[in-house]
Design a protein around this motif. Structure first.
Motif, PDB file in Angstrom:
ATOM      1  N   ALA A  30       7.648  11.919 -13.008  1.00 44.58           N
ATOM      2  CA  ALA A  30       6.866  13.086 -13.188  1.00 44.58           C
ATOM      3  C   ALA A  30       6.519  12.733 -14.647  1.00 44.58           C
ATOM      4  N   VAL A  31       7.740  13.647 -15.229  1.00 48.18           N
ATOM      5  CA  VAL A  31       6.615  13.578 -16.308  1.00 48.18           C
ATOM      6  C   VAL A  31       5.424  12.529 -18.034  1.00 48.18           C
ATOM      7  N   TYR A  32       5.733  11.922 -17.850  1.00 45.14           N
ATOM      8  CA  TYR A  32       4.814  10.871 -18.552  1.00 45.14           C
ATOM      9  C   TYR A  32       3.322  10.752 -17.623  1.00 45.14           C
ATOM     10  N   LEU A  33       3.483  10.536 -15.642  1.00 46.71           N
ATOM     11  CA  LEU A  33       2.930   9.989 -15.492  1.00 46.71           C
ATOM     12  C   LEU A  33       1.901  11.465 -15.281  1.00 46.71           C
ATOM     13  N   LEU A  34       2.268  12.771 -14.771  1.00 43.19           N
ATOM     14  CA  LEU A  34       1.061  13.942 -14.600  1.00 43.19           C
ATOM     15  C   LEU A  34       1.567  14.003 -16.368  1.00 43.19           C
ATOM     16  N   ARG A  35       1.571  13.865 -17.020  1.00 44.44           N
ATOM     17  CA  ARG A  35       0.937  13.966 -18.699  1.00 44.44           C
ATOM     18  C   ARG A  35      -0.078  12.769 -18.899  1.00 44.44           C
ATOM     19  N   LEU A  36      -0.176  11.720 -18.081  1.00 49.97           N
ATOM     20  CA  LEU A  36      -1.192  10.759 -18.486  1.00 49.97           C
ATOM     21  C   LEU A  36      -2.273  11.704 -17.777  1.00 49.97           C
ATOM     22  N   TYR A  37      -2.246  12.294 -16.556  1.00 50.98           N
ATOM     23  CA  TYR A  37      -3.373  13.157 -15.816  1.00 50.98           C
ATOM     24  C   TYR A  37      -3.424  13.723 -17.057  1.00 50.98           C
ATOM     25  N   GLN A  38      -3.009  14.882 -17.016  1.00 59.49           N
ATOM     26  CA  GLN A  38      -3.353  16.255 -17.932  1.00 59.49           C
ATOM     27  C   GLN A  38      -4.239  16.089 -19.408  1.00 59.49           C
TER      28      GLN A  38
ATOM     29  N   VAL B   5      -9.811  12.789  -8.199  1.00 66.32           N
ATOM     30  CA  VAL B   5      -9.076  12.824  -6.869  1.00 66.32           C
ATOM     31  C   VAL B   5      -8.524  11.499  -7.086  1.00 66.32           C
ATOM     32  N   LEU B   6      -9.502  10.450  -6.903  1.00 72.32           N
ATOM     33  CA  LEU B   6      -9.539   9.328  -6.306  1.00 72.32           C
ATOM     34  C   LEU B   6      -7.240   9.032  -8.043  1.00 72.32           C
ATOM     35  N   PHE B   7      -7.647   9.136  -8.869  1.00 72.16           N
ATOM     36  CA  PHE B   7      -6.811   8.645  -9.679  1.00 72.16           C
ATOM     37  C   PHE B   7      -5.206   9.684  -9.604  1.00 72.16           C
ATOM     38  N   LEU B   8      -5.741  10.966  -8.842  1.00 68.52           N
ATOM     39  CA  LEU B   8      -4.449  11.438  -8.955  1.00 68.52           C
ATOM     40  C   LEU B   8      -3.375  10.942  -7.474  1.00 68.52           C
ATOM     41  N   ILE B   9      -4.313  10.674  -6.045  1.00 68.49           N
ATOM     42  CA  ILE B   9      -3.994  10.286  -5.508  1.00 68.49           C
ATOM     43  C   ILE B   9      -3.116   8.604  -5.760  1.00 68.49           C
ATOM     44  N   VAL B  10      -3.855   7.505  -6.465  1.00 64.15           N
ATOM     45  CA  VAL B  10      -2.611   6.767  -6.743  1.00 64.15           C
ATOM     46  C   VAL B  10      -1.627   7.380  -7.598  1.00 64.15           C
ATOM     47  N   LEU B  11      -2.022   8.321  -8.677  1.00 66.04           N
ATOM     48  CA  LEU B  11      -0.881   8.620  -9.286  1.00 66.04           C
ATOM     49  C   LEU B  11       0.407   9.298  -8.460  1.00 66.04           C
ATOM     50  N   LEU B  12      -0.114  10.099  -7.636  1.00 68.24           N
ATOM     51  CA  LEU B  12       1.156  10.463  -6.858  1.00 68.24           C
ATOM     52  C   LEU B  12       1.659   9.891  -6.179  1.00 68.24           C
ATOM     53  N   GLY B  13       1.060   8.810  -6.163  1.00 66.38           N
ATOM     54  CA  GLY B  13       1.781   7.733  -4.649  1.00 66.38           C
ATOM     55  C   GLY B  13       3.136   6.978  -5.756  1.00 66.38           C
ATOM     56  N   SER B  14       2.498   6.896  -7.332  1.00 58.95           N
ATOM     57  CA  SER B  14       4.346   5.889  -8.528  1.00 58.95           C
ATOM     58  C   SER B  14       4.382   6.967  -8.179  1.00 58.95           C
ATOM     59  N   VAL B  15       4.263   8.891  -8.362  1.00 64.91           N
ATOM     60  CA  VAL B  15       5.166   9.621  -8.508  1.00 64.91           C
ATOM     61  C   VAL B  15       6.662   9.877  -7.864  1.00 64.91           C
ATOM     62  N   GLY B  16       6.345   9.194  -6.274  1.00 58.15           N
ATOM     63  CA  GLY B  16       6.980   9.520  -5.215  1.00 58.15           C
ATOM     64  C   GLY B  16       6.928  10.536  -4.786  1.00 58.15           C
ATOM     65  N   LEU B  17       5.309  11.128  -4.310  1.00 64.18           N
ATOM     66  CA  LEU B  17       5.235  12.731  -3.510  1.00 64.18           C
ATOM     67  C   LEU B  17       5.766  12.611  -2.243  1.00 64.18           C
ATOM     68  N   PRO B  18       6.194  13.481  -1.678  1.00 66.08           N
ATOM     69  CA  PRO B  18       6.191  12.997  -0.104  1.00 66.08           C
ATOM     70  C   PRO B  18       5.000  12.960   0.732  1.00 66.08           C
ATOM     71  N   LEU B  19       4.587  12.283   1.831  1.00 67.21           N
ATOM     72  CA  LEU B  19       3.373  11.872   2.719  1.00 67.21           C
ATOM     73  C   LEU B  19       3.279  11.122   1.895  1.00 67.21           C
ATOM     74  N   THR B  20       2.880  10.120   0.865  1.00 66.67           N
ATOM     75  CA  THR B  20       2.658   9.544   0.159  1.00 66.67           C
ATOM     76  C   THR B  20       3.515   8.088  -0.178  1.00 66.67           C
ATOM     77  N   ASN B  21       3.391   6.749   0.326  1.00 70.55           N
ATOM     78  CA  ASN B  21       4.322   5.882   0.460  1.00 70.55           C
ATOM     79  C   ASN B  21       5.544   5.446  -0.798  1.00 70.55           C
ATOM     80  N   GLY B  22       5.229   6.123  -1.702  1.00 66.57           N
ATOM     81  CA  GLY B  22       5.486   6.204  -3.136  1.00 66.57           C
ATOM     82  C   GLY B  22       7.272   6.501  -2.687  1.00 66.57           C
ATOM     83  N   PHE B  23       7.280   7.783  -2.039  1.00 65.04           N
ATOM     84  CA  PHE B  23       8.094   8.671  -1.058  1.00 65.04           C
ATOM     85  C   PHE B  23       9.092   7.807  -0.866  1.00 65.04           C
ATOM     86  N   VAL B  24       8.424   6.619   0.634  1.00 67.19           N
ATOM     87  CA  VAL B  24       9.436   6.662   1.183  1.00 67.19           C
ATOM     88  C   VAL B  24       9.910   5.578   0.223  1.00 67.19           C
ATOM     89  N   GLY B  25       9.619   4.898  -0.230  1.00 64.96           N
ATOM     90  CA  GLY B  25      10.819   3.485  -0.953  1.00 64.96           C
ATOM     91  C   GLY B  25      11.247   4.373  -1.923  1.00 64.96           C
TER      92      GLY B  25
END
Length: 479
Positions: free
Chosen positions: A414-422, A367-387
């Motif tokens: 999204a390709v390389y980070l979601l691949r990392l998670y998968q 769960v925590l890995f997914l939150i950090v990873l989605l922040g790096s991907v730039g998912l809306p409602l994470t700080n990565g999206f704003v920047g």
């Protein structure tokens, strides 16, 4: 005076831990200093909103040559100082219970690095900035060289040569400006370029830019990055990616733009093109990686390229986006490298070929890995999206085709980070992962704050944007 205390506390504590031999005392000092630094920074934020001038500290360092020990903060330096304090504290918490030889010395080097970073982000004198800019590299070099992996001596020497040569070019630029201004105060040096010939202005631009491009690093000055990130001990890698890489982008905004306006006008477009090339190049190389730390290293390299491109557009959205993303990327990069260390500690491997099926056996980590990873991907409602939204908008407004190319990096990320998670969390378990245990309190103390910051600053971005808005409104050559 508060700024000076914020700098002095980790410096004195770090020097003490370099000589201390008690592991228990080292851990106690680490926790206390981290908490005091955080409390002091929070108090500084309240003082800054009432009277920013009260945070200035000035002392005639070399009075005969008008070189001063001058520290102070504005919105940009306050944000970056806060980043240094919080991230350094998290790295210290992540490190204090590791089984390194001479752990007290290792923790002391981290604190000395924090002090140097605070110096970089608050220096108001050019030679003081240069001193801290170089000082920040030394303890990280020692950490990597003394506690790194196989072949690390050659790798750290390459990193050291790269960064020192670049910094010497910056020193030459500062000396030239000093000879005209007869002072090293940055505010006074900013008045010099208007009276210089274009050729000299251009030389100053390239001297400063190369120094910052190597430190970040930016394409094509990234040759030291993959090996240094993958072979250094994880705390050193966290410092390099989360904090030291930001010194280059900070230097572009704080030093390069005001001290070389003619060079910015004539060459910023070329640098933006190279930065976008680095963004795409780093993303494509990251897709091909099976070593977790090298994948995250190239991801970090790609993000830095976008920050530099957006900052050099000199648009309000570009400047605020790059400043915001420096903070956002600091947390996500540190979180990703820490997760990579946890995975290695639990499985004994950093290769995606050896991993899989960890989510069922370590749900808290998943769960925590997914939150950090989605922040790096730039998912809306994470700080990565704003920047990323602000930065991509700035590059698109600067040139539509270049912006479209930059926007494609979202898909690549999204390709390389979601691949990392998968590859790590899903699929069948392997002999490396079938007997792993979930993370405990030591890991949660580091990952939970990172996840909270990623979400809160993504949902409420104005808490950071308001601090950087003054810079975006007043930076010279703003477009």
């Amino acid at each position: 005076m508060l700024t000076f205390i914020l700098f002095l506390l980790p410096l004195i504590s770090g020097v003490f831990l370099l000589w201390n031999k008690s592991t228990g005392l080292a851990k106690t000092v680490t926790v206390l200093v981290s908490l005091v630094q955080l409390a002091l920074f929070i108090y500084m934020v309240s003082v800054f909103r009432q009277d920013a001038a009260a945070l200035d500290y000035s002392w005639n360092w070399i009075s005969d040559f008008r070189v001063g020990f001058h520290l102070g903060v504005d919105g940009l330096s306050l944000l970056m100082t806060g980043l240094a304090v919080v991230i350094s504290g998290l790295i210290l918490l992540a490190t204090k219970d590791l089984n390194y030889d001479n752990i007290s010395r290792f923790l002391g080097l981290i604190l000395v690095t924090e002090a140097a970073l605070i110096g970089v982000f608050t220096a108001k004198d050019a030679f003081l900035f240069y001193f801290f800019f170089e000082m920040a590299l030394v303890p990280v070099y020692l950490m990597a060289n003394l506690w790194g992996g196989r072949g690390i001596s050659r790798i750290t020497l390459k990193m050291f040569i790269y960064t020192v040569l670049g910094s010497l070019l910056m020193l030459v630029a500062f000396v030239v400006l000093y000879l005209f201004a007869q002072t090293s105060d940055l505010a006074e040096l900013a008045k010099v370029p208007a009276g210089l010939r274009p050729g000299l202005n251009h030389l100053l631009f390239w001297g400063l830019l190369i120094a910052f491009a190597i430190k970040s690093p930016l394409f094509p000055f990234h040759g030291w990055l993959p090996d240094a990130y993958s072979k250094s001990p994880t705390p050193a890698t966290m410092l390099l990616s989360g904090l030291l890489s930001k010194m280059g982008i900070y230097g572009i905004l704080r030093i390069l733009v005001p001290l070389s306006p003619a060079g910015i006008t004539d060459f910023s477009g070329l640098v933006i093109y190279f930065a976008v090339v680095g963004l795409i190049y780093g993303s494509v190389i990251a897709i091909q990686q099976f070593h977790i730390k090298r994948l995250i290293a190239y991801s970090s390299f790609a993000h830095i390229g976008l920050m530099a491109a957006a900052a050099l557009t000199l648009s309000p959205s570009g400047i605020q986006g790059s400043v915001f993303q420096m903070v956002a990327h600091g947390f996500s990069a540190v979180g990703l490298f820490y997760v990579a260390k946890i995975i290695h500690d639990k499985t004994g491997s950093r290769s995606l070929v050896d991993l899989g099926g960890m989510a069922l056996r370590a749900p808290r980590l998943a769960v925590l890995f997914l939150i950090v990873l989605l922040g790096s991907v730039g998912l809306p409602l994470t700080n990565g999206f704003v920047g990323e939204f602000l930065m991509l908008r700035a590059v698109f407004d600067y040139q539509h085709i270049l912006g479209i190319i930059a926007i494609s990096s979202i898909i690549l990320a999204a390709v390389y980070l979601l691949r990392l998670y998968q590859k790590t969390m899903f699929g069948p378990a392997t002999p490396f992962t079938e007997n792993i245990r979930d993370i405990g309190l030591n890991e949660l103390v580091v990952l939970v704050p990172i996840a909270i910051v990623i979400i809160i600053t993504g949902v409420f971005p104005n808490c950071l944007l308001d601090l950087s808005s003054y810079l975006a409104d007043t930076l010279p050559l703003i477009k």
